[in-house]
Design a protein around this motif. Structure first.
Motif, PDB file in Angstrom:
ATOM      1  N   MET A   1       0.066  -0.147   2.188  1.00 17.11           N
ATOM      2  CA  MET A   1      -0.523  -0.570   0.921  1.00 17.11           C
ATOM      3  C   MET A   1       0.034  -1.928   0.505  1.00 17.11           C
ATOM      4  O   MET A   1      -0.714  -2.778   0.057  1.00 17.11           O
ATOM      5  CB  MET A   1      -0.227   0.505  -0.119  1.00 17.11           C
ATOM      6  N   ARG A   2       1.347  -2.118   0.655  1.00 18.71           N
ATOM      7  CA  ARG A   2       1.950  -3.398   0.281  1.00 18.71           C
ATOM      8  C   ARG A   2       1.433  -4.529   1.156  1.00 18.71           C
ATOM      9  O   ARG A   2       1.197  -5.633   0.691  1.00 18.71           O
ATOM     10  CB  ARG A   2       3.469  -3.324   0.395  1.00 18.71           C
ATOM     11  N   GLN A   3       1.266  -4.225   2.438  1.00 17.75           N
ATOM     12  CA  GLN A   3       0.763  -5.238   3.369  1.00 17.75           C
ATOM     13  C   GLN A   3      -0.650  -5.671   2.971  1.00 17.75           C
ATOM     14  O   GLN A   3      -0.973  -6.858   2.988  1.00 17.75           O
ATOM     15  CB  GLN A   3       0.778  -4.689   4.807  1.00 17.75           C
ATOM     16  N   THR A   4      -1.480  -4.723   2.590  1.00 17.17           N
ATOM     17  CA  THR A   4      -2.848  -5.029   2.165  1.00 17.17           C
ATOM     18  C   THR A   4      -2.845  -5.889   0.913  1.00 17.17           C
ATOM     19  O   THR A   4      -3.616  -6.844   0.794  1.00 17.17           O
ATOM     20  CB  THR A   4      -3.631  -3.728   1.908  1.00 17.17           C
ATOM     21  N   ALA A   5      -1.976  -5.579  -0.028  1.00 13.45           N
ATOM     22  CA  ALA A   5      -1.874  -6.361  -1.254  1.00 13.45           C
ATOM     23  C   ALA A   5      -1.420  -7.787  -0.952  1.00 13.45           C
ATOM     24  O   ALA A   5      -1.945  -8.750  -1.525  1.00 13.45           O
ATOM     25  CB  ALA A   5      -0.917  -5.691  -2.231  1.00 13.45           C
ATOM     26  N   ARG A   6      -0.462  -7.947  -0.069  1.00 12.27           N
ATOM     27  CA  ARG A   6       0.009  -9.289   0.307  1.00 12.27           C
ATOM     28  C   ARG A   6      -1.098 -10.091   0.977  1.00 12.27           C
ATOM     29  O   ARG A   6      -1.279 -11.278   0.689  1.00 12.27           O
ATOM     30  CB  ARG A   6       1.214  -9.169   1.239  1.00 12.27           C
ATOM     31  N   GLU A   7      -1.826  -9.460   1.873  1.00 10.48           N
ATOM     32  CA  GLU A   7      -2.919 -10.150   2.556  1.00 10.48           C
ATOM     33  C   GLU A   7      -4.001 -10.570   1.552  1.00 10.48           C
ATOM     34  O   GLU A   7      -4.538 -11.668   1.636  1.00 10.48           O
ATOM     35  CB  GLU A   7      -3.509  -9.250   3.642  1.00 10.48           C
ATOM     36  N   PHE A   8      -4.297  -9.689   0.616  1.00 18.75           N
ATOM     37  CA  PHE A   8      -5.293 -10.022  -0.407  1.00 18.75           C
ATOM     38  C   PHE A   8      -4.826 -11.204  -1.247  1.00 18.75           C
ATOM     39  O   PHE A   8      -5.591 -12.105  -1.569  1.00 18.75           O
ATOM     40  CB  PHE A   8      -5.559  -8.798  -1.296  1.00 18.75           C
TER      41      PHE A   8
END
Length: 65
Positions: A1-8
């Protein structure tokens, strides 16, 4: 989830659209602010065009007769 937020957060694909929208908003704001001055300028330009075209037409008619 954190990785997705960073990519976004780091994704800049939509930045061009945001910049264009901001430029349009600023231009619309300037038109609203200077509406009266722009109207006066356009009226003067069209009056000048009209008077010049009338003088050209009347000169042409005089020379024709």
């Amino acid at each position: 989830m954190r990785q997705t937020a960073r990519e976004f957060w780091r994704d800049e694909a939509g930045m061009g659209t945001v910049e264009i929208i901001l430029i349009i908003v600023v231009l619309i704001g300037l038109v609203i602010i200077f509406k009266k001055q722009l109207n006066d300028l356009v009226k003067k330009v069209f009056q000048k065009i009209s008077s010049d075209s009338n003088s050209i037409i009347s000169t042409a008619l005089i020379k024709k007769c």
